[in-house]
Each structure stands twice: as structure tokens, then as C-alpha cells.
Design an enzyme around this catalytic site. Structure first.
Site, mmCIF file in Angstrom:
data_model
loop_
_atom_site.group_PDB
_atom_site.id
_atom_site.type_symbol
_atom_site.label_atom_id
_atom_site.label_comp_id
_atom_site.label_asym_id
_atom_site.label_seq_id
_atom_site.Cartn_x
_atom_site.Cartn_y
_atom_site.Cartn_z
ATOM 1 N N TYR A 128 -14.607 1.674 9.696
ATOM 2 C CA TYR A 128 -13.183 1.998 9.813
ATOM 3 C C TYR A 128 -12.887 2.528 11.217
ATOM 4 O O TYR A 128 -12.023 2.010 11.926
ATOM 5 C CB TYR A 128 -12.828 3.056 8.770
ATOM 6 C CG TYR A 128 -11.378 3.465 8.699
ATOM 7 C CD1 TYR A 128 -10.400 2.579 8.253
ATOM 8 C CD2 TYR A 128 -10.993 4.762 9.035
ATOM 9 C CE1 TYR A 128 -9.070 2.987 8.160
ATOM 10 C CE2 TYR A 128 -9.671 5.162 8.936
ATOM 11 C CZ TYR A 128 -8.709 4.273 8.489
ATOM 12 O OH TYR A 128 -7.402 4.677 8.388
ATOM 13 N N GLY B 158 0.827 -1.200 0.000
ATOM 14 C CA GLY B 158 0.000 0.000 0.000
ATOM 15 C C GLY B 158 0.865 1.255 0.000
ATOM 16 O O GLY B 158 2.102 1.181 -0.038
ATOM 17 N N PHE B 159 0.205 2.382 0.076
ATOM 18 C CA PHE B 159 0.897 3.680 0.045
ATOM 19 C C PHE B 159 1.880 3.795 1.216
ATOM 20 O O PHE B 159 3.108 3.860 1.012
ATOM 21 C CB PHE B 159 -0.165 4.787 0.059
ATOM 22 C CG PHE B 159 0.339 6.157 0.379
ATOM 23 C CD1 PHE B 159 1.468 6.683 -0.240
ATOM 24 C CD2 PHE B 159 -0.342 6.951 1.306
ATOM 25 C CE1 PHE B 159 1.923 7.967 0.059
ATOM 26 C CE2 PHE B 159 0.098 8.228 1.606
ATOM 27 C CZ PHE B 159 1.238 8.730 0.994
ATOM 28 N N LYS C 65 3.404 -11.495 20.531
ATOM 29 C CA LYS C 65 3.573 -12.174 21.828
ATOM 30 C C LYS C 65 4.407 -13.445 21.651
ATOM 31 O O LYS C 65 5.365 -13.682 22.389
ATOM 32 C CB LYS C 65 2.178 -12.501 22.381
ATOM 33 C CG LYS C 65 2.158 -13.263 23.678
ATOM 34 C CD LYS C 65 0.726 -13.261 24.237
ATOM 35 C CE LYS C 65 0.557 -14.338 25.269
ATOM 36 N NZ LYS C 65 -0.063 -15.560 24.710
ATOM 37 N N THR D 249 -2.273 12.069 5.099
ATOM 38 C CA THR D 249 -0.901 11.992 4.587
ATOM 39 C C THR D 249 -0.941 11.872 3.075
ATOM 40 O O THR D 249 -1.887 11.312 2.522
ATOM 41 C CB THR D 249 -0.194 10.763 5.212
ATOM 42 O OG1 THR D 249 -0.250 10.898 6.628
ATOM 43 C CG2 THR D 249 1.254 10.658 4.781
ATOM 44 N N ARG E 48 -9.590 9.694 -2.370
ATOM 45 C CA ARG E 48 -9.059 10.709 -1.456
ATOM 46 C C ARG E 48 -8.854 12.005 -2.214
ATOM 47 O O ARG E 48 -8.669 12.016 -3.436
ATOM 48 C CB ARG E 48 -7.742 10.240 -0.852
ATOM 49 C CG ARG E 48 -7.855 8.898 -0.206
ATOM 50 C CD ARG E 48 -6.818 8.728 0.821
ATOM 51 N NE ARG E 48 -7.185 9.517 1.968
ATOM 52 C CZ ARG E 48 -7.553 8.994 3.139
ATOM 53 N NH1 ARG E 48 -7.560 7.706 3.304
ATOM 54 N NH2 ARG E 48 -7.906 9.766 4.127
ATOM 55 N N ASN F 270 -4.509 -11.088 15.461
ATOM 56 C CA ASN F 270 -3.536 -12.095 14.993
ATOM 57 C C ASN F 270 -2.107 -11.581 15.116
ATOM 58 O O ASN F 270 -1.204 -12.315 15.532
ATOM 59 C CB ASN F 270 -3.796 -12.446 13.517
ATOM 60 C CG ASN F 270 -5.042 -13.289 13.340
ATOM 61 O OD1 ASN F 270 -5.471 -13.962 14.274
ATOM 62 N ND2 ASN F 270 -5.626 -13.247 12.158
ATOM 63 N N SER G 184 -4.817 -1.999 5.843
ATOM 64 C CA SER G 184 -6.225 -1.586 5.978
ATOM 65 C C SER G 184 -6.601 -0.722 4.786
ATOM 66 O O SER G 184 -5.800 0.103 4.340
ATOM 67 C CB SER G 184 -6.459 -0.752 7.243
ATOM 68 O OG SER G 184 -7.805 -0.275 7.257
HETATM 69 N N1 UDP Z 1 -13.081 15.725 -0.881
HETATM 70 C C1 UDP Z 1 -13.465 16.600 -1.883
HETATM 71 N N2 UDP Z 1 -13.413 16.164 -3.189
HETATM 72 C C2 UDP Z 1 -12.981 14.922 -3.537
HETATM 73 C C3 UDP Z 1 -12.556 14.051 -2.512
HETATM 74 C C4 UDP Z 1 -12.631 14.480 -1.188
HETATM 75 O O1 UDP Z 1 -13.873 17.741 -1.611
HETATM 76 O O2 UDP Z 1 -12.953 14.619 -4.743
HETATM 77 C C5 UDP Z 1 -13.138 16.191 0.523
HETATM 78 C C6 UDP Z 1 -13.809 15.219 1.494
HETATM 79 O O3 UDP Z 1 -15.206 15.411 1.526
HETATM 80 C C7 UDP Z 1 -13.145 15.604 2.796
HETATM 81 C C8 UDP Z 1 -11.734 16.035 2.367
HETATM 82 O O4 UDP Z 1 -11.809 16.311 0.982
HETATM 83 O O5 UDP Z 1 -13.794 16.680 3.398
HETATM 84 C C9 UDP Z 1 -10.671 14.980 2.589
HETATM 85 O O6 UDP Z 1 -11.153 13.782 2.059
HETATM 86 P P1 UDP Z 1 -10.308 12.437 2.026
HETATM 87 O O7 UDP Z 1 -11.210 11.362 1.517
HETATM 88 O O8 UDP Z 1 -9.038 12.683 1.308
HETATM 89 O O9 UDP Z 1 -9.905 12.165 3.524
HETATM 90 P P2 UDP Z 1 -10.717 12.153 4.907
HETATM 91 O O10 UDP Z 1 -12.125 12.673 4.714
HETATM 92 O O11 UDP Z 1 -10.673 10.759 5.371
HETATM 93 O O12 UDP Z 1 -9.916 13.094 5.725
#
Ligand code: UDP
Length: 328
Positions: A146, A11-12, A106, A176, A187, A100, A76
Site C-alpha cells: 500500500y 467505497g467509503f 491528459k 477518517t 479498521r 491510466n 484502493s
Molecule cells: N487496532 C486495534 N484493534 C483492532 C483494529 C485496529 O487496536 O481491532 C489498532 C491498530 O493496530 C492500529 C490502530 O488501531 O494501531 C488503527 O488501526 P487501523 O487499521 O484502523 O488504521 P491504521 O493502522 O492504518 O492507522
């Protein structure tokens, strides 16, 4: 030579941690079931004789041969779109999976750090968020799978610490960004940069007044490394306190990419936190850590990464293996 298991290695964050620990001279065992991870992220490590990879789902019994010094549980799904598509897997990896790995720690007498999240604070009523704030989480909302799994993970981790004497660390990770983020995970940063590169308008959810505080991945990885080596078993926030609204962030991406596109507005997702900013006093005093990379610099490096993707990758609607798992 230290032997270190990293889950979510493809993952990232996992892939950056693999690099960090290989560079620190560890033998690294990477583990991932590749639902949201991508082997491309760790391709460069395969020729390294100190790296091995196991394709395994950690929510099932985890076997690792030989000794282990450290375990980093970073497997995750990590974006709201992922939780909606694979809610059960999201719950399992931080509950059964964490359990796990604690059992493995442990058995091997290893130190373990688990990747918790600012989402344990939910839609926070305390700002900035300090570690002793208990949060404002909706357990049955779309993010509940989550948030509550991560909260359970913190609880089971503390229980292994106090009851079994396992050396545990809990990092609460705030937003991040950096190279190797998944382009289509929903994201905000990959969404905006992907849209700019494809010539689409940037999608702001809600009115864009919600805030986030973005940390460059190298800073985060450095903080995680320092926390792992510390003797602090209580949760520690690691993130960059430089806070901006999503509207300002869109403006920064438009400037960075030089796109002619505008912003467009979409509905705000349910339970989307209105504000988020880490209080990092604890990390500063305990670890002597604070972020060094300014957003301008971090965004330029990240933009270069996304520009290096092929046209095909850029236009791919999905960049994951959800289909295999969705029916389970
Ligand atoms: N967001 C947005 N446009 C997008 C994707 C996300 O405005 O295309 C907004 C989202 O509603 C949130 C913020 O950007 O308020 C960060 O979203 P992200 O999913 O990156 O992370 P998280 O909400 O978990 O902090």
C-alpha cells in the site's frame, strides 16, 4: 455542467465524494470494481439522472465517453487486512490505475486529484507529520504494498504535472471515519463498534499506547473539495490533529455504546505505526480549511449508522468480493 469521474465510488470515501459533487451540481461518473466497495453505499444516487455508474477495474485501460473536467482517483483497498488478502490488486490500483487515470486526465484536459495517505510517512520519526517529511517505510513489510504504491502514485502524478503539464492535486489522507465504513475491514473504529454491538470484547492490538488522529468524513470531503479547486500541486495533509491512544479510543467507544464488554489484548501487527497526527498548517494557510466536527459528535453519527445495520449484516464475517480476485 461539470463532468467528474470518481474512482472507488462505491467505497467509503468515494460514496461521500459522489454525494458532495452531485450536490455541487456536477454530472458524476462513478467507477468501481466492487472488490471492497459496496453498491449499497451508492444505491441512493441511482435515481439521479446526473449520476452514472461503471463497474470497471481502473488498473485496466479506462475509457470514458465525452468530456471530463475533474477526476478523483479514490479507488484502493485501504485497510491492513485488505493489503494482506489482495496485495497485488492493492499495488496495481495505485500504480497502473493511477497511471491510466493520469493518461485520461491528459487526454481529456481534466484536473485530477489522487488520494494519497499518511502511510507515505510509514512509522513516522517526525511528529506531527509535515508534508516535507519523507517518511520511514518498510517496502517489504505487510503494509509495503500500500505504502509504496501510494508513494509511486505521488511520483507519477508529479511527473505528469511537470512533464505533461497536467493539473494535478495530491491529498494525503489521515485516519477518517463516518457512516458507510465497511464493518469488517479490520479498521479500528468499525472493529470496536461492531464488537460492542455484537457483545464481544474490544480487541486492542499491542498495549494500546499507539496513537491515531481521527477525522470525520464530512470534514475530509470538504478539505478534498477545497484542495481540488485550489492551484496547489504539492501534497497537502488533510486530517484532524486531535490525537488519542487506541486505549483511550476504546474507552470512548465503550462509553458511547454503553456496552458491558471489556477490552482484550492481541499482538500488534508488524510495522503498525506508533504515532500518527497530521500537521495541517499547510491546509489552513493554503485552503483556509480545518476540521469542524469534534470526535464526540462524529462518533455519535457513526454509531447511529452502524446501529441501523441489520443483524445479518452485523454478523457477516466478510463484506467484500475478495474471492473472485484472490487467485489473480
Ligand atoms: N487496532 C486495534 N484493534 C483492532 C483494529 C485496529 O487496536 O481491532 C489498532 C491498530 O493496530 C492500529 C490502530 O488501531 O494501531 C488503527 O488501526 P487501523 O487499521 O484502523 O488504521 P491504521 O493502522 O492504518 O492507522
Amino acid at each position: 455542467m461539470k463532468r467528474t469521474l470518481i474512482t472507488g465510488a462505491a467505497g467509503f470515501l468515494g460514496s461521500h465524494l459522489v454525494k458532495k459533487f452531485l450536490n455541487a451540481g456536477h454530472h458524476v461518473i462513478g467507477m468501481d470494481n466492487l472488490i471492497t466497495g459496496n453498491l449499497k453505499n451508492i444505491e441512493e444516487f441511482f435515481p439521479n439522472k446526473n449520476f452514472e455508474f461503471h463497474n470497471h477495474d481502473v488498473s485496466k485501460f479506462v475509457h470514458v465517453a465525452g468530456e471530463l473536467d475533474y477526476i478523483l482517483h479514490f479507488a484502493s483497498p485501504a485497510s491492513p487486512i485488505d493489503y494482506l488478502k489482495i496485495p497485488i490488486q492493492t499495488l496495481k490500483v495505485s500504480s497502473y490505475g493511477a497511471h491510466n487515470l493520469l493518461g485520461l486526465a491528459k487526454a481529456k484536459n481534466a484536473r485530477i486529484i489522487v488520494a494519497s495517505t499518511s502511510e507515505v510517512y510509514g512509522d513516522p520519526l517526525v511528529h506531527p507529520q509535515v508534508e516535507d517529511y519523507y517518511g520511514n517505510v518498510n517496502p517489504v513489510g505487510p503494509r509495503g504494498v500500500y505504502d509504496e504504491a501510494k508513494r509511486y502514485m505521488e511520483a507519477v502524478t508529479m511527473a505528469y504535472n511537470t512533464y505533461h503539464g497536467v493539473e494535478t492535486r495530491i491529498v494525503r489522507i489521515f485516519n477518517t471515519y463516518g457512516p458507510k465504513m465497511r464493518l469488517n475491514d479490520g479498521r479500528v473504529l468499525p472493529a470496536f463498534i461492531g464488537q460492542a454491538l455484537r457483545g464481544e470484547d474490544l480487541t486492542i492490538f499491542g498495549d494500546g499506547s499507539q496513537t491515531r488522529s481521527f477525522c470525520y468524513v464530512d470534514d475530509l470531503v470538504d478539505g478534498i473539495h477545497k484542495l481540488l479547486l485550489s492551484d496547489h500541486s504539492e501534497p497537502v495533509n488533510i486530517g484532524n490533529p486531535s490525537e488519542i491512544t487506541i486505549t483511550q479510543f476504546a474507552e470512548e467507544i465503550i462509553k458511547l455504546t454503553g456496552t458491558d464488554q471489556k477490552v482484550c489484548y492481541h499482538e500488534l501487527p508488524v510495522n503498525d505505526p506508533k504515532q500518527r497526527k497530521p500537521d495541517i498548517s499547510k491546509a489552513k494557510s493554503i485552503l483556509g480549511w480545518e476540521p469542524k466536527v469534534a470526535r464526540k459528535e462524529g462518533l455519535e453519527i457513526t454509531y447511529d449508522y452502524f446501529k441501523s445495520l441489520t443483524k445479518e449484516e452485523l454478523n457477516k464475517k466478510e463484506h467484500n468480493n475478495f474471492d473472485k480476485y484472490i487467485t489473480k
